[in-house]
Design a protein around this motif. Structure first.
Motif, short mmCIF file in Angstrom:
data_model
loop_
_atom_site.label_atom_id
_atom_site.label_comp_id
_atom_site.label_asym_id
_atom_site.label_seq_id
_atom_site.Cartn_x
_atom_site.Cartn_y
_atom_site.Cartn_z
N VAL A 80 0.86 -1.19 0.00
CA VAL A 80 0.00 0.00 0.00
C VAL A 80 0.90 1.23 0.00
O VAL A 80 1.51 1.58 1.01
N ASN A 81 1.03 1.87 -1.15
CA ASN A 81 1.79 3.11 -1.28
C ASN A 81 1.42 3.76 -2.62
O ASN A 81 0.65 3.19 -3.41
N GLY A 82 1.95 4.94 -2.86
CA GLY A 82 1.57 5.68 -4.05
C GLY A 82 1.96 4.99 -5.35
O GLY A 82 1.20 5.02 -6.33
N VAL A 83 3.15 4.37 -5.39
CA VAL A 83 3.59 3.70 -6.61
C VAL A 83 2.66 2.52 -6.91
O VAL A 83 2.17 2.36 -8.03
N ALA A 84 2.41 1.69 -5.90
CA ALA A 84 1.55 0.52 -6.10
C ALA A 84 0.16 0.93 -6.57
O ALA A 84 -0.42 0.32 -7.49
N HIS A 85 -0.38 1.97 -5.96
CA HIS A 85 -1.74 2.40 -6.30
C HIS A 85 -1.81 2.94 -7.73
O HIS A 85 -2.71 2.59 -8.50
N SER A 86 -0.85 3.79 -8.11
CA SER A 86 -0.91 4.38 -9.45
C SER A 86 -0.67 3.33 -10.53
O SER A 86 -1.28 3.40 -11.60
N VAL A 87 0.17 2.33 -10.25
CA VAL A 87 0.37 1.26 -11.23
C VAL A 87 -0.91 0.45 -11.41
O VAL A 87 -1.30 0.11 -12.53
N LEU A 88 -1.58 0.15 -10.31
CA LEU A 88 -2.83 -0.60 -10.40
C LEU A 88 -3.86 0.18 -11.22
O LEU A 88 -4.54 -0.39 -12.09
N ARG A 89 -3.98 1.49 -10.95
CA ARG A 89 -4.96 2.29 -11.70
C ARG A 89 -4.58 2.39 -13.18
O ARG A 89 -5.45 2.42 -14.06
N THR A 90 -3.27 2.46 -13.46
CA THR A 90 -2.81 2.49 -14.85
C THR A 90 -3.17 1.20 -15.56
O THR A 90 -3.69 1.21 -16.69
N ALA A 91 -2.91 0.06 -14.90
CA ALA A 91 -3.24 -1.23 -15.50
C ALA A 91 -4.74 -1.38 -15.73
O ALA A 91 -5.18 -1.92 -16.76
N GLU A 92 -5.53 -0.90 -14.78
CA GLU A 92 -6.99 -0.91 -14.96
C GLU A 92 -7.39 -0.14 -16.21
O GLU A 92 -8.22 -0.59 -17.00
N HIS A 93 -6.81 1.05 -16.36
CA HIS A 93 -7.18 1.90 -17.49
C HIS A 93 -6.78 1.25 -18.82
O HIS A 93 -7.55 1.28 -19.79
N LEU A 94 -5.59 0.68 -18.86
CA LEU A 94 -5.16 0.00 -20.08
C LEU A 94 -6.12 -1.12 -20.45
O LEU A 94 -6.50 -1.29 -21.62
N ALA A 95 -6.54 -1.90 -19.45
CA ALA A 95 -7.47 -3.00 -19.72
C ALA A 95 -8.80 -2.48 -20.24
O ALA A 95 -9.38 -3.04 -21.19
N ARG A 96 -9.29 -1.39 -19.63
CA ARG A 96 -10.58 -0.85 -20.05
C ARG A 96 -10.53 -0.25 -21.45
O ARG A 96 -11.55 -0.18 -22.13
N ARG A 97 -9.35 0.19 -21.86
CA ARG A 97 -9.20 0.74 -23.21
C ARG A 97 -8.82 -0.34 -24.23
O ARG A 97 -8.53 -0.04 -25.38
N GLY A 98 -8.80 -1.59 -23.81
CA GLY A 98 -8.58 -2.68 -24.73
C GLY A 98 -7.13 -3.03 -24.98
O GLY A 98 -6.83 -3.81 -25.91
N HIS A 99 -6.20 -2.51 -24.16
CA HIS A 99 -4.78 -2.81 -24.33
C HIS A 99 -4.40 -4.01 -23.45
O HIS A 99 -5.06 -4.32 -22.46
N GLN A 100 -3.32 -4.67 -23.82
CA GLN A 100 -2.87 -5.86 -23.10
C GLN A 100 -1.60 -5.51 -22.32
O GLN A 100 -0.57 -5.18 -22.91
N SER A 101 -1.69 -5.59 -21.01
CA SER A 101 -0.55 -5.23 -20.18
C SER A 101 -0.12 -6.39 -19.31
O SER A 101 -0.91 -7.30 -19.00
N LEU A 102 1.14 -6.37 -18.93
CA LEU A 102 1.73 -7.33 -18.00
C LEU A 102 2.49 -6.55 -16.95
O LEU A 102 3.25 -5.64 -17.29
N VAL A 103 2.28 -6.89 -15.68
CA VAL A 103 2.99 -6.23 -14.59
C VAL A 103 4.11 -7.15 -14.10
O VAL A 103 3.88 -8.35 -13.86
N VAL A 104 5.31 -6.60 -13.96
CA VAL A 104 6.44 -7.32 -13.38
C VAL A 104 6.87 -6.56 -12.13
O VAL A 104 7.14 -5.34 -12.19
N THR A 105 6.94 -7.24 -10.99
CA THR A 105 7.14 -6.56 -9.71
C THR A 105 7.87 -7.49 -8.74
O THR A 105 7.83 -8.72 -8.89
N PRO A 106 8.53 -6.94 -7.71
CA PRO A 106 9.10 -7.81 -6.68
C PRO A 106 8.02 -8.61 -5.96
O PRO A 106 6.93 -8.11 -5.70
N ALA A 107 8.32 -9.83 -5.63
CA ALA A 107 7.40 -10.65 -4.86
C ALA A 107 7.30 -10.11 -3.43
O ALA A 107 8.28 -9.63 -2.87
N PRO A 108 6.11 -10.18 -2.82
CA PRO A 108 5.98 -9.73 -1.44
C PRO A 108 6.59 -10.74 -0.47
O PRO A 108 7.11 -11.78 -0.88
#
Length: 405
Positions: A14-42
């Motif tokens: 829970v932080n600003g980077v995590a939140h903005s990436v999630l919202r970005t990925a949501e927007h890409l999906a809603r606009r019909g784009h295909q995204s993949l997130v690569v991130t450190p494991a928790p």
């Protein structure tokens, strides 16, 4: 469009980077784009629920989690270990563009992979890592200089760097980062709304009718929540702290009269925001400061430092008060000033709400897509017209003569 987002942080963090990436990925999906997130494991054992988008959750966001270790002294932050999984994930997705979110460790490797593959990369600057290095090294400049060397190396290799605020953009340019443009952050002004104010919660937190003054965010040295100590001692004021982190024990000891609620999310967080009478952000190292926008959307007047991202967000003497950074006495004076004037608090809250309602995540997401399109056009030698200003791309500027001394 196919996009790989390489990010240093992603939910369940829970932080600003995590939140903005999630919202970005949501927007890409809603606009019909295909995204993949690569991130450190928790951390081992942390729950990682799937992220789905769409009315019935029919689209699931693919996430590749790279083995990681905790940052020494701050285990909530994870650092990705060197791994072949990153290169394999990027190459396997066949991206048109690579999005590097707050690149430093994993993002630097992501930049190298994108370069090898000949794929253009957009680097999103979001964390003042040089300032953090300075804060954690007790003022010694060695860590700060090393951080700027890493920042320059990554961002100079990117086709475009996106800064969240004009002060952040100016800082990057002054340190030799080229091709910097503005990309701010959106706010959910339906979730964060004055209608969520809860008078029963207010009475529970301030049973003596005190003015409720709140901070929301990580409790870590760089956030300087200790600057609320003087304000917490003001008569008729109750400080409430929402968040967690390594500084929590010391803050509890220094502010015995404050209420510490720990981490809050979702609708519960929105209710807490709207129930505050004044919101205070104390951190002097914010490149944007999303919690200030969320407070403004909630109709709450803001006290913030006259440094970094808050300069774009807080209109001094109209939506809140800007104070000299790292000055606890100035924070206390601003809190006392607003605590004594309910009508002024209400006016600032209304003005703040009006200021941010057009800054939706949809508008911000479309602006990002425009940046992508320009970068791809430049990469293929077909330039597009420059980005046209939109409500999401603009923020209230505070004139220098209006700032506190």
């Amino acid at each position: 469009m196919r996009v790989v987002i390489v990010t240093e942080s992603f939910p369940p963090e829970v932080n600003g980077v995590a939140h903005s990436v999630l919202r970005t990925a949501e927007h890409l999906a809603r606009r019909g784009h295909q995204s993949l997130v690569v991130t450190p494991a928790p951390a081992r054992g942390a729950e990682c629920p799937p992220h789905t988008f769409g009315g019935a959750g029919e689209v699931e966001l693919p996430v590749v989690r790279i083995p990681s270790v905790p940052l020494p002294g701050y285990p909530q932050v994870r650092i990705a270990l060197p791994s072949r999984h990153l290169a394999a994930a990027v190459a396997g997705h066949r991206p048109d563009i690579v999005h590097l979110a707050s690149p430093f460790v994993l993002g630097a490797r992501g930049m190298q992979v994108a370069t090898r593959l000949g794929v253009p990369a957009v680097a999103v600057y979001q964390t003042d890592l040089a300032g953090y290095a300075h804060a954690y090294r007790a003022g010694r400049g060695l860590g700060e200089a090393a951080a700027w060397r890493r920042i320059r190396a990554v961002h100079r290799a990117a086709a475009r760097t996106l800064a969240p605020s004009t002060p952040a953009a100016q800082d990057l340019t002054a340190h030799g980062v080229p091709r910097v443009q503005l990309w701010p952050r959106g706010v959910d002004s339906a979730r964060f709304h004055p209608r969520h104010r809860d008078e029963a919660l207010h009475r529970a937190l301030a049973p003596g009718g005190e003015v409720l003054v709140g901070y929301v965010g990580r409790l870590a040295p760089e956030k300087r929540v200790d600057l609320l100590t003087a304000a917490s001692a003001l008569p008729g004021v109750r400080v409430v702290v929402i968040g967690d982190g390594p500084s929590a024990p010391g803050l509890r000891a220094s502010m015995p009269g404050a209420v510490f609620l720990g981490r809050r999310t979702g609708e519960e967080l929105a209710r807490c925001f709207a129930t505050l009478d004044v919101f205070v952000h104390t951190g002097p190292l914010e490149t944007f400061c999303q919690t200030i926008q969320e407070a403004m959307a909630s109709g709450v007047p803001v006290v913030g430092p006259a440094a970094g991202g808050p300069l774009d967000l807080v209109a001094h003497h109209r939506t809140g008060l800007l104070v000299p950074p790292r000055d606890g006495a100035a924070v206390a004076r601003a809190v006392a000033e607003l605590a004594a004037d309910p009508s002024r608090r209400a006016a600032y809250g209304r003005a703040g709400r009006a200021e941010v309602t057009a800054r939706t995540w949809e508008a911000v997401g479309d602006l990002l897509l425009r940046h992508y399109a320009e970068v791809l056009a430049e990469h293929h030698g077909v330039p597009l017209p420059p980005v046209v200003d939109s409500p999401a791309a603009t923020a209230p500027a505070v004139l220098a003569e209006e700032l506190p001394a």
